[in-house]
Design a protein around this motif. Structure first.
Motif, mmCIF file in Angstrom:
data_model
loop_
_atom_site.group_PDB
_atom_site.id
_atom_site.type_symbol
_atom_site.label_atom_id
_atom_site.label_comp_id
_atom_site.label_asym_id
_atom_site.label_seq_id
_atom_site.Cartn_x
_atom_site.Cartn_y
_atom_site.Cartn_z
ATOM 1 N N VAL A 165 39.962 21.588 121.234
ATOM 2 C CA VAL A 165 39.053 21.726 120.093
ATOM 3 C C VAL A 165 39.080 23.322 119.452
ATOM 4 O O VAL A 165 38.535 23.553 118.295
ATOM 5 C CB VAL A 165 37.805 21.390 120.359
ATOM 6 N N SER A 166 39.744 24.177 120.370
ATOM 7 C CA SER A 166 39.738 25.499 119.847
ATOM 8 C C SER A 166 40.976 26.031 119.393
ATOM 9 O O SER A 166 41.117 27.042 118.970
ATOM 10 C CB SER A 166 39.324 26.492 121.262
ATOM 11 N N GLU A 167 41.709 24.919 118.934
ATOM 12 C CA GLU A 167 43.200 25.204 118.459
ATOM 13 C C GLU A 167 43.536 24.338 117.423
ATOM 14 O O GLU A 167 43.961 23.195 117.667
ATOM 15 C CB GLU A 167 44.189 25.128 119.770
ATOM 16 N N MET A 168 43.548 24.896 116.303
ATOM 17 C CA MET A 168 43.714 23.825 115.033
ATOM 18 C C MET A 168 44.949 23.138 115.168
ATOM 19 O O MET A 168 45.078 21.906 114.724
ATOM 20 C CB MET A 168 43.554 24.719 113.818
ATOM 21 N N ASN A 169 45.959 23.831 115.578
ATOM 22 C CA ASN A 169 47.277 22.953 115.610
ATOM 23 C C ASN A 169 47.328 21.706 116.350
ATOM 24 O O ASN A 169 47.903 20.661 116.130
ATOM 25 C CB ASN A 169 48.390 23.835 115.795
ATOM 26 N N THR A 170 46.491 21.569 117.419
ATOM 27 C CA THR A 170 46.182 20.619 118.251
ATOM 28 C C THR A 170 45.473 19.485 117.442
ATOM 29 O O THR A 170 45.609 18.162 117.829
ATOM 30 C CB THR A 170 45.830 20.836 119.835
ATOM 31 N N ILE A 171 44.451 19.726 116.534
ATOM 32 C CA ILE A 171 43.444 18.987 116.002
ATOM 33 C C ILE A 171 44.404 18.427 114.796
ATOM 34 O O ILE A 171 44.401 17.134 114.532
ATOM 35 C CB ILE A 171 42.257 19.690 115.340
ATOM 36 N N VAL A 207 30.735 24.701 118.780
ATOM 37 C CA VAL A 207 30.084 24.516 117.680
ATOM 38 C C VAL A 207 31.391 24.342 116.589
ATOM 39 O O VAL A 207 31.567 23.269 115.933
ATOM 40 C CB VAL A 207 29.227 25.711 117.180
ATOM 41 N N ASN A 208 32.210 25.227 116.570
ATOM 42 C CA ASN A 208 33.664 25.306 115.717
ATOM 43 C C ASN A 208 34.168 23.925 116.033
ATOM 44 O O ASN A 208 34.754 23.432 115.200
ATOM 45 C CB ASN A 208 34.305 26.382 115.596
ATOM 46 N N GLY A 209 34.607 23.816 117.357
ATOM 47 C CA GLY A 209 35.403 22.680 117.572
ATOM 48 C C GLY A 209 34.944 21.506 117.139
ATOM 49 O O GLY A 209 35.640 20.805 116.638
ATOM 50 N N PRO A 210 33.636 21.000 117.204
ATOM 51 C CA PRO A 210 33.360 19.648 117.015
ATOM 52 C C PRO A 210 33.322 19.745 115.195
ATOM 53 O O PRO A 210 33.766 18.504 114.690
ATOM 54 C CB PRO A 210 31.920 19.569 117.356
ATOM 55 N N LEU A 211 33.189 20.863 114.669
ATOM 56 C CA LEU A 211 32.851 20.715 113.171
ATOM 57 C C LEU A 211 34.368 20.493 112.745
ATOM 58 O O LEU A 211 34.616 19.616 111.812
ATOM 59 C CB LEU A 211 32.410 21.968 112.542
ATOM 60 N N THR A 237 37.133 19.593 114.101
ATOM 61 C CA THR A 237 37.567 18.389 114.706
ATOM 62 C C THR A 237 37.126 16.910 113.870
ATOM 63 O O THR A 237 37.936 16.108 113.211
ATOM 64 C CB THR A 237 37.280 17.897 116.104
ATOM 65 N N THR A 238 35.676 16.988 113.270
ATOM 66 C CA THR A 238 35.556 16.261 112.603
ATOM 67 C C THR A 238 36.025 16.312 111.171
ATOM 68 O O THR A 238 36.201 15.249 110.457
ATOM 69 C CB THR A 238 33.815 16.111 112.425
ATOM 70 N N LYS A 239 35.996 17.281 110.709
ATOM 71 C CA LYS A 239 36.636 17.666 109.179
ATOM 72 C C LYS A 239 38.017 17.121 109.085
ATOM 73 O O LYS A 239 38.421 16.463 108.181
ATOM 74 C CB LYS A 239 36.444 19.228 108.895
ATOM 75 N N VAL A 240 38.827 17.499 110.112
ATOM 76 C CA VAL A 240 40.179 17.036 110.353
ATOM 77 C C VAL A 240 40.402 15.557 110.434
ATOM 78 O O VAL A 240 41.153 14.964 109.974
ATOM 79 C CB VAL A 240 41.073 18.008 111.198
ATOM 80 N N ILE A 241 39.819 15.066 111.456
ATOM 81 C CA ILE A 241 40.066 13.664 111.904
ATOM 82 C C ILE A 241 38.912 12.780 111.432
ATOM 83 O O ILE A 241 37.838 13.016 111.997
ATOM 84 C CB ILE A 241 40.365 13.593 113.532
ATOM 85 N N LYS A 242 39.027 12.234 110.258
ATOM 86 C CA LYS A 242 37.886 11.303 109.539
ATOM 87 C C LYS A 242 38.371 10.024 109.478
ATOM 88 O O LYS A 242 39.426 9.811 109.455
ATOM 89 C CB LYS A 242 37.051 12.076 108.767
#
Length: 128
Positions: free
Chosen positions: A64-70, A117-121, A123-128
């Motif tokens: 969750v701290s790496e946008m590319n993996t999300i 905080v940023n990780g769940p936010l 992750t939710t934004k990208v994977i919906k």
């Protein structure tokens, strides 16, 4: 309540995340797609053992701290679930650093905030 067709769980290699995976496999109608994510799938031995019991489990890397993996996780989910989309996202990944007031540093706090905080936010934004 209708059972979810597709579920994605972050932080599924141990603890609560792993238990969520196990519990979803025990419901009368388990999800058709159960995405179990973790930072290092190769080291998630117990999760790999659980996955052997069900073809519905897909283990994948998601930090969750790496946008590319999300983003990569999103692509894999979309390729499997199609137009039906993801039904349930369980944002379980997080950290709890064992520090005291005397040993805590600004970098530790920024890292904790980023993951919890940023990780769940995002992750939710990208994977919906």
């Amino acid at each position: 309540m209708l059972p979810p067709r597709s579920v994605l769980i972050t932080g599924a290699s141990r603890g609560l995340g792993l238990e969520f995976v196990k519990q979803f496999l025990q419901v009368p109608t388990p999800p058709e797609f159960l995405f179990a994510t973790c930072r290092n799938p190769d080291n998630a031995k117990e999760l790999q053992e659980v996955a052997k019991s069900s073809s519905s489990i897909t283990i994948m890397k998601l930090d969750v701290s790496e946008m590319n993996t999300i983003e990569e996780a999103k692509k894999l989910v979309e390729s499997k679930v199609g137009a039906g989309g993801l039904n349930l996202l369980i944002n379980n990944a997080g950290i709890n650093k064992k520090v005291t007031l005397e040993t805590v540093t600004p970098d530790m706090m920024l890292d904790t905030f980023n993951i919890n905080v940023n990780g769940p936010l995002f992750t939710t934004k990208v994977i919906k």
